[in-house]
Design a protein around this motif. Structure first.
Motif, PDB file in Angstrom:
ATOM      1  N   GLN A 197       0.834  -1.202   0.000  1.00 44.21           N
ATOM      2  CA  GLN A 197       0.000   0.000   0.000  1.00 44.21           C
ATOM      3  C   GLN A 197       0.868   1.251   0.000  1.00 44.21           C
ATOM      4  O   GLN A 197       0.632   2.191  -0.765  1.00 44.21           O
ATOM      5  CB  GLN A 197      -0.901  -0.032   1.253  1.00 44.21           C
ATOM      6  CG  GLN A 197      -1.875   1.114   1.360  1.00 44.21           C
ATOM      7  CD  GLN A 197      -2.524   1.148   2.746  1.00 44.21           C
ATOM      8  OE1 GLN A 197      -2.789   0.091   3.344  1.00 44.21           O
ATOM      9  NE2 GLN A 197      -2.764   2.342   3.267  1.00 44.21           N
ATOM     10  N   VAL A 198       1.898   1.254   0.854  1.00 43.75           N
ATOM     11  CA  VAL A 198       2.789   2.421   0.912  1.00 43.75           C
ATOM     12  C   VAL A 198       3.517   2.588  -0.423  1.00 43.75           C
ATOM     13  O   VAL A 198       3.660   3.693  -0.947  1.00 43.75           O
ATOM     14  CB  VAL A 198       3.796   2.285   2.085  1.00 43.75           C
ATOM     15  CG1 VAL A 198       4.794   3.435   2.078  1.00 43.75           C
ATOM     16  CG2 VAL A 198       3.064   2.229   3.423  1.00 43.75           C
ATOM     17  N   PHE A 199       3.924   1.470  -1.011  1.00 44.32           N
ATOM     18  CA  PHE A 199       4.613   1.514  -2.307  1.00 44.32           C
ATOM     19  C   PHE A 199       3.714   2.166  -3.365  1.00 44.32           C
ATOM     20  O   PHE A 199       4.139   3.033  -4.128  1.00 44.32           O
ATOM     21  CB  PHE A 199       4.998   0.087  -2.725  1.00 44.32           C
ATOM     22  CG  PHE A 199       5.703   0.013  -4.046  1.00 44.32           C
ATOM     23  CD1 PHE A 199       6.954   0.608  -4.224  1.00 44.32           C
ATOM     24  CD2 PHE A 199       5.133  -0.654  -5.125  1.00 44.32           C
ATOM     25  CE1 PHE A 199       7.621   0.545  -5.450  1.00 44.32           C
ATOM     26  CE2 PHE A 199       5.792  -0.731  -6.346  1.00 44.32           C
ATOM     27  CZ  PHE A 199       7.034  -0.129  -6.515  1.00 44.32           C
ATOM     28  N   LYS A 200       2.458   1.752  -3.353  1.00 42.50           N
ATOM     29  CA  LYS A 200       1.503   2.292  -4.335  1.00 42.50           C
ATOM     30  C   LYS A 200       1.279   3.788  -4.102  1.00 42.50           C
ATOM     31  O   LYS A 200       1.274   4.592  -5.041  1.00 42.50           O
ATOM     32  CB  LYS A 200       0.170   1.556  -4.171  1.00 42.50           C
ATOM     33  CG  LYS A 200      -0.381   1.052  -5.498  1.00 42.50           C
ATOM     34  CD  LYS A 200      -1.554   0.153  -5.262  1.00 42.50           C
ATOM     35  CE  LYS A 200      -2.586   0.332  -6.366  1.00 42.50           C
ATOM     36  NZ  LYS A 200      -3.768  -0.490  -6.083  1.00 42.50           N
ATOM     37  N   GLU A 201       1.115   4.152  -2.831  1.00 44.50           N
ATOM     38  CA  GLU A 201       0.859   5.558  -2.495  1.00 44.50           C
ATOM     39  C   GLU A 201       2.027   6.448  -2.908  1.00 44.50           C
ATOM     40  O   GLU A 201       1.842   7.485  -3.535  1.00 44.50           O
ATOM     41  CB  GLU A 201       0.601   5.701  -0.985  1.00 44.50           C
ATOM     42  CG  GLU A 201      -0.779   5.235  -0.570  1.00 44.50           C
ATOM     43  CD  GLU A 201      -0.942   5.136   0.953  1.00 44.50           C
ATOM     44  OE1 GLU A 201      -1.927   4.520   1.374  1.00 44.50           O
ATOM     45  OE2 GLU A 201      -0.074   5.659   1.707  1.00 44.50           O
ATOM     46  N   VAL A 202       3.245   6.040  -2.528  1.00 42.50           N
ATOM     47  CA  VAL A 202       4.418   6.851  -2.879  1.00 42.50           C
ATOM     48  C   VAL A 202       4.559   6.888  -4.403  1.00 42.50           C
ATOM     49  O   VAL A 202       4.877   7.929  -4.984  1.00 42.50           O
ATOM     50  CB  VAL A 202       5.700   6.296  -2.212  1.00 42.50           C
ATOM     51  CG1 VAL A 202       6.934   7.057  -2.677  1.00 42.50           C
ATOM     52  CG2 VAL A 202       5.578   6.368  -0.686  1.00 42.50           C
ATOM     53  N   GLY A 203       4.249   5.777  -5.047  1.00 45.60           N
ATOM     54  CA  GLY A 203       4.352   5.693  -6.502  1.00 45.60           C
ATOM     55  C   GLY A 203       3.512   6.716  -7.231  1.00 45.60           C
ATOM     56  O   GLY A 203       3.902   7.209  -8.303  1.00 45.60           O
ATOM     57  N   THR A 204       2.372   7.089  -6.655  1.00 49.77           N
ATOM     58  CA  THR A 204       1.508   8.083  -7.320  1.00 49.77           C
ATOM     59  C   THR A 204       2.194   9.447  -7.397  1.00 49.77           C
ATOM     60  O   THR A 204       1.841  10.259  -8.245  1.00 49.77           O
ATOM     61  CB  THR A 204       0.154   8.243  -6.584  1.00 49.77           C
ATOM     62  OG1 THR A 204       0.428   8.695  -5.250  1.00 49.77           O
ATOM     63  CG2 THR A 204      -0.628   6.949  -6.541  1.00 49.77           C
ATOM     64  N   GLU A 205       3.185   9.674  -6.530  1.00 55.42           N
ATOM     65  CA  GLU A 205       3.924  10.950  -6.582  1.00 55.42           C
ATOM     66  C   GLU A 205       4.952  10.956  -7.715  1.00 55.42           C
ATOM     67  O   GLU A 205       5.583  11.976  -7.978  1.00 55.42           O
ATOM     68  CB  GLU A 205       4.662  11.189  -5.255  1.00 55.42           C
ATOM     69  CG  GLU A 205       3.740  11.340  -4.055  1.00 55.42           C
ATOM     70  CD  GLU A 205       4.536  11.304  -2.745  1.00 55.42           C
ATOM     71  OE1 GLU A 205       5.727  11.676  -2.741  1.00 55.42           O
ATOM     72  OE2 GLU A 205       3.953  10.870  -1.730  1.00 55.42           O
ATOM     73  N   TYR A 206       5.175   9.797  -8.319  1.00 55.58           N
ATOM     74  CA  TYR A 206       6.186   9.681  -9.378  1.00 55.58           C
ATOM     75  C   TYR A 206       5.551   9.105 -10.652  1.00 55.58           C
ATOM     76  O   TYR A 206       5.812   7.957 -11.018  1.00 55.58           O
ATOM     77  CB  TYR A 206       7.333   8.775  -8.920  1.00 55.58           C
ATOM     78  CG  TYR A 206       8.100   9.288  -7.723  1.00 55.58           C
ATOM     79  CD1 TYR A 206       9.311   9.971  -7.873  1.00 55.58           C
ATOM     80  CD2 TYR A 206       7.628   9.086  -6.425  1.00 55.58           C
ATOM     81  CE1 TYR A 206      10.017  10.432  -6.776  1.00 55.58           C
ATOM     82  CE2 TYR A 206       8.329   9.554  -5.315  1.00 55.58           C
ATOM     83  CZ  TYR A 206       9.522  10.219  -5.497  1.00 55.58           C
ATOM     84  OH  TYR A 206      10.222  10.674  -4.400  1.00 55.58           O
ATOM     85  N   PRO A 207       4.689   9.901 -11.314  1.00 54.83           N
ATOM     86  CA  PRO A 207       3.947   9.361 -12.464  1.00 54.83           C
ATOM     87  C   PRO A 207       4.840   8.906 -13.612  1.00 54.83           C
ATOM     88  O   PRO A 207       4.412   8.094 -14.435  1.00 54.83           O
ATOM     89  CB  PRO A 207       3.060  10.537 -12.880  1.00 54.83           C
ATOM     90  CG  PRO A 207       3.668  11.750 -12.260  1.00 54.83           C
ATOM     91  CD  PRO A 207       4.371  11.298 -11.028  1.00 54.83           C
ATOM     92  N   ASN A 208       6.082   9.387 -13.678  1.00 52.85           N
ATOM     93  CA  ASN A 208       6.951   9.014 -14.798  1.00 52.85           C
ATOM     94  C   ASN A 208       7.792   7.766 -14.532  1.00 52.85           C
ATOM     95  O   ASN A 208       8.579   7.352 -15.380  1.00 52.85           O
ATOM     96  CB  ASN A 208       7.879  10.170 -15.165  1.00 52.85           C
ATOM     97  CG  ASN A 208       7.077  11.371 -15.626  1.00 52.85           C
ATOM     98  OD1 ASN A 208       6.043  11.212 -16.278  1.00 52.85           O
ATOM     99  ND2 ASN A 208       7.513  12.559 -15.251  1.00 52.85           N
ATOM    100  N   ILE A 209       7.643   7.216 -13.340  1.00 59.77           N
ATOM    101  CA  ILE A 209       8.420   6.021 -12.999  1.00 59.77           C
ATOM    102  C   ILE A 209       7.551   4.778 -13.197  1.00 59.77           C
ATOM    103  O   ILE A 209       6.407   4.735 -12.748  1.00 59.77           O
ATOM    104  CB  ILE A 209       8.910   6.093 -11.528  1.00 59.77           C
ATOM    105  CG1 ILE A 209       9.806   7.316 -11.307  1.00 59.77           C
ATOM    106  CG2 ILE A 209       9.612   4.811 -11.114  1.00 59.77           C
ATOM    107  CD1 ILE A 209      11.163   7.249 -11.976  1.00 59.77           C
TER     108      ILE A 209
END
Ligand SMILES: NC(=O)C1=CN([C@@H]2O[C@H](COP(=O)(O)OP(=O)(O)OC[C@H]3O[C@@H](n4cnc5c(N)ncnc54)[C@H](O)[C@@H]3O)[C@@H](O)[C@H]2O)C=CC1
Ligand SMILES: CC(=O)C(=O)O
Ligand SMILES: [K+]
Ligand SMILES: [Mn+2]
Length: 353
Positions: free
Chosen positions: A199-211
């Motif tokens: 869940q944390v991985f997914k949440e932080v991932g939304t801050e990096y749309p180009n990754i």
């Protein structure tokens, strides 16, 4: 002159053989640079120290380390003298925790001249970002009863704070590299901490749309590191998963004797610590054949961390050329001693500077 104070802890086993010799290389780098000097505070903290003093490091040891610009460590552990959980928790893990070195950065890449056990290593180049302060490495738990009724309970600790900062570090690193992060999970078997990690991985991932992001179960990920290591760029993992993945990364490179690591303090309150992935290698002590490359590549990471990137690059180039020219220890299929590898690298640095 920029004076940098390094705390040097050779530790046990081959740490004692390799670390002192690699200080010669650091001196060579400093002499080439001309404007920097490394000053070493050497500490004998080890299993032998424990036998004499009843502790792995003195009470004021941590305060001494805090004074330094970086900590340079070999390996800890001599199970013949002291049980591993006592020696490691009394020194290595104690420093990681108390100096708040909350992430452990461990690169692995195909190096020309190192025979990878893989048929087609395909120039792989990945970095494991390992959570370094909690997770499965935890003191929470205990043992009760004895005999048939004996029980051992070991709790893993996953906080949002530590999970998030580790995962964010991985994303920031991916921005500077090729733009992909793979998360190591096991949410099909470990039903609380791993879905939380996901869940944390997914949440932080939304801050990096180009990754680009992907998540692999640790078992499959281990297999993929063997079958397609070139697929990976940045891998982020909990403490234990990262530990296991990085011995595997070392193995696919060709030897655990070359794998580097950096325990990074992110808040600037305490120094970071640089130590190779390998341990004290009790099986090869005293033979003069310990590979110093893991320790030296670690020193390269320390140079980069201290803002001496040009020295880091010079050292890495010398390492690669030395291997390419066949000056290798036994673990890499060579005939050279630890000292011969060091001497060759020293000479390379001097001729290239
Ligand atoms: N960060 C640390 O200080 C670590 C400490 N340890 C401790 O080290 C001790 C030995 O642990 P092991 O599980 O045997 O792992 P290890 O990494 O010390 O050795 C595993 C195998 O790799 C070989 N090897 C390791 N480094 C090498 C080098 N530089 N050159 C050539 N060959 C090398 C060894 O000879 C051995 O066959 C234990 O006390 C363990 O707890 C283990 C891993 C990490
Ligand atoms: C202890 C150990 O193997 C590590 O932290 O890498
Ligand atoms: K080590
Ligand atoms: Mn390990």
């Amino acid at each position: 002159m920029n004076k940098l104070n390094l705390s040097v802890i050779p530790g046990d086993g081959i740490g004692k053989e390799v670390v002192p010799l690699t200080l010669n290389v650091l001196d060579t780098l400093a002499s080439v640079h001309g404007g920097v000097k490394f000053e070493y505070e050497k500490y004998p903290w080890s299993c032998e120290y424990y036998l004499e003093h009843g502790e792995m490091m003195p009470k004021d040891g941590m305060a001494k380390l805090h004074q330094s610009d970086a900590i340079y460590l070999g390996a800890v552990g001599n199970p013949q003298l002291v049980p591993d959980h006592i020696s490691l928790w009394g020194l290595l893990i104690k420093i990681r925790r108390e100096c708040e070195q909350v992430v452990n950065i461990r690169p692995a890449q195909y190096i020309k001249g190192v025979k990878s056990p893989l048929a087609e290593p395909n120039d792989f180049d990945f970095v494991v970002v390992r959570e370094n302060s909690e997770g499965e490495y935890s003191e929470v738990g205990g043992r009760i009863h004895s005999g048939d009724d004996e029980i051992a309970i070991q709790n893993a600790v996953f906080t949002r704070k530590a999970s998030e900062r580790t995962i964010r570090y991985a994303f920031d690193l991916a921005v500077k590299r090729s733009g992909k992060v793979t998360s190591a999970t096991k949410s099909n078997g470990i039903v609380h901490s791993m879905p939380f990690w996901d869940q944390v991985f997914k949440e932080v991932g939304t801050e990096y749309p180009n990754i680009n992001i992907e998540s692999n179960h640790i078992d499959a990920l281990c297999a993929f590191l063997v079958s397609k290591p070139h697929h990976f760029d940045v891998i982020v993992a909990s403490n234990l998963f990262g530990d296991i993945l990085t011995d595997l990364g070392a193995a696919v490179m060709g030897s655990i004797g070359i794998a580097p690591a950096a325990n990074i303090n992110l808040n600037g309150n305490y120094p970071s610590m640089f130590e190779p992935v390998h341990g004290s290698a009790p099986d090869i002590i005293g033979q003069g054949i310990a590979n110093p490359i893991g320790q030296l590549w670690t020193a390269k990471m320390m140079m980069d961390h201290l803002g001496l990137e040009e020295l880091g690059s010079l050292l890495f180039k010398a390492i690669k050329e030395t291997i390419g020219e066949g000056i290798k220890t036994k673990d890499l299929g060579g005939l050279s001693t630890t000292e011969e590898v060091i001497d060759y690298i020293n000479a390379k640095i001097l001729t290239q500077a």
